[in-house]
Motif scaffolding. Structure first.
Motif, PDB file in Angstrom:
ATOM      1  N   CYS A 103      -2.989  -0.828  -1.010  1.00 50.60           N
ATOM      2  CA  CYS A 103      -2.340   0.083  -0.851  1.00 50.60           C
ATOM      3  C   CYS A 103      -1.582   0.388   0.232  1.00 50.60           C
ATOM      4  O   CYS A 103      -2.065   0.294   0.934  1.00 50.60           O
ATOM      5  CB  CYS A 103      -3.733   0.874  -1.374  1.00 50.60           C
ATOM      6  N   ARG A 106      -1.096   0.389  -5.758  1.00 46.77           N
ATOM      7  CA  ARG A 106      -0.564  -0.772  -4.758  1.00 46.77           C
ATOM      8  C   ARG A 106       0.161  -1.650  -5.797  1.00 46.77           C
ATOM      9  O   ARG A 106       0.562  -2.893  -4.633  1.00 46.77           O
ATOM     10  CB  ARG A 106      -1.632  -1.612  -4.335  1.00 46.77           C
ATOM     11  N   THR A 119      -8.437   0.589   0.285  1.00 45.08           N
ATOM     12  CA  THR A 119      -7.407  -0.043   0.383  1.00 45.08           C
ATOM     13  C   THR A 119      -6.927  -1.316   0.163  1.00 45.08           C
ATOM     14  O   THR A 119      -6.002  -1.509  -0.237  1.00 45.08           O
ATOM     15  CB  THR A 119      -6.369   1.359   1.892  1.00 45.08           C
ATOM     16  N   GLY A 130      -3.802   7.675  -0.604  1.00 43.69           N
ATOM     17  CA  GLY A 130      -3.361   6.484  -0.916  1.00 43.69           C
ATOM     18  C   GLY A 130      -2.455   5.952  -2.155  1.00 43.69           C
ATOM     19  O   GLY A 130      -2.428   7.058  -3.195  1.00 43.69           O
ATOM     20  N   ILE A 180      -0.220   4.347   2.261  1.00 44.78           N
ATOM     21  CA  ILE A 180      -0.959   5.233   2.157  1.00 44.78           C
ATOM     22  C   ILE A 180       0.507   5.736   3.200  1.00 44.78           C
ATOM     23  O   ILE A 180       0.769   5.448   4.007  1.00 44.78           O
ATOM     24  CB  ILE A 180      -2.011   5.075   3.352  1.00 44.78           C
ATOM     25  N   ARG A 189     -12.282  -0.152   2.866  1.00 42.39           N
ATOM     26  CA  ARG A 189     -10.613   1.199   2.883  1.00 42.39           C
ATOM     27  C   ARG A 189     -10.626   0.405   4.629  1.00 42.39           C
ATOM     28  O   ARG A 189     -10.983   0.762   5.110  1.00 42.39           O
ATOM     29  CB  ARG A 189     -11.551   2.673   3.454  1.00 42.39           C
TER      30      ARG A 189
END
Length: 317
Positions: free
Chosen positions: A162, A156, A121, A153, A164, A132
């Protein structure tokens, strides 16, 4: 709060009734009643510090609240730590931060919801490492509110993180409404395009039906004109997001070559240009000409648009 922003919690009053605010160093949240059964629920938005000692204090403070009060808990945000080495790509070894975080999760009996579509992420701008760091953690009691919990996800865009999303079920909200953009009217060919298309559209029937059907057909024609002539900003944004997402996912498995790194950089540059266009479009929607172009306060623009839209609505009985 900080120089670059802060943490924000928003909710739908028809689904969640706030009773009190939960605050601490590195988190903010709300406690209230959720759903038709008015079940007590606590939601915390986390932004963990980088320093290990401050992280430990944060885990201890949150764990104390969860264990003392019990019930439904949902933690979300940037925890600034991974749970194991497989959640990071790049140079890394087992650290005390990981052990501290895992101890916090296990002691509170929180559940780390499965992540779909992405492995990581957070991405370093040059793609040399990724982790992540963002996740949802829920209590066992929270699982009783809904079934099939999963987190996804999202592309981005220009951020290094990203977004979530936590989902309990797939919901269809119906077709998106169509509205004419004020920016279209600035195009020299738009008015003549509308006049010509309106005259060309032939519909049989009584007057009200003909008007309704012609408006419906004009919607499709305007969408096509926006895509082919004006340039669909949102469509291009989506294409660039997918290109960046594909390169991100590929970089999770193998190193990108020089051309791919250059392509991702060019995509980001174009997305910044589109982002400025989107802000300008929101300025047009807000009808506030005194605001300087470039102000990224889109929340203000949204409020102005919604207020004007409510004033323009009328009912037919």
């Amino acid at each position: 709060m900080g120089n670059s922003g802060g943490l924000l919690c928003i909710w739908n009053k028809s689904c969640f009734i706030k009773q009190c605010v939960i605050e601490g160093s590195g988190f903010i949240g709300v406690s209230g009643e959720c759903g038709k059964e008015r079940k007590k629920c606590n939601v915390i938005n986390v932004y963990a510090p980088c320093d290990r000692q401050r992280k430990v204090l944060l885990w201890e403070e949150i764990a104390g609240r969860v264990l003392e009060e019990g019930g439904c808990w949902l933690l979300a945000g940037d925890f600034n730590v991974v749970r194991n080495v497989s959640e990071r790509k790049g140079k890394m070894r087992e650290t005390q931060d990981i052990q501290d975080f895992n101890h916090f999760v296990e002691s509170t009996k929180l559940i780390d919801v499965c992540l779909r579509y992405r492995k990581f992420t957070w991405y370093r701008p040059d793609g040399s490492s990724m982790s992540r760091l963002d996740r949802f953690l829920k209590s066992t009691e929270m699982s009783l509110l809904a079934t099939d919990w999963v987190q996804e996800g999202v592309a981005r865009s220009v951020s290094d993180h990203c977004a979530i999303i936590l989902k309990a079920r797939n919901t269809y909200w119906g077709p998106k409404p169509f509205r004419v953009m004020d920016a279209w009217q600035q195009h020299p060919d738009f008015r003549s395009f509308v006049d010509d298309k309106w005259k060309d559209l032939q519909v049989e029937g009584w007057a009200t039906y003909k008007c309704k059907q012609k408006l419906k057909l004009m919607k499709d024609e305007c969408k096509r004109w926006n895509k082919e002539v004006f340039g669909n900003v949102e469509t291009r944004w989506g294409i660039l997001s997918k290109e960046i997402e594909a390169l991100d996912i590929k970089s999770e498995e193998i190193e990108l070559d020089e051309n791919e790194v250059l392509l991702r950089r060019e995509c980001f540059q174009e997305m910044w240009e589109i982002l400025r266009k989107r802000e300008a479009m929101w300025k047009q929607k807000s009808r506030n000409n005194w605001i300087r172009l470039g102000d990224a306060n889109t929340a203000f623009f949204h409020r102005c648009v919604h207020t004007r839209r409510a004033q323009n609505q009328f009912q037919v009985s």
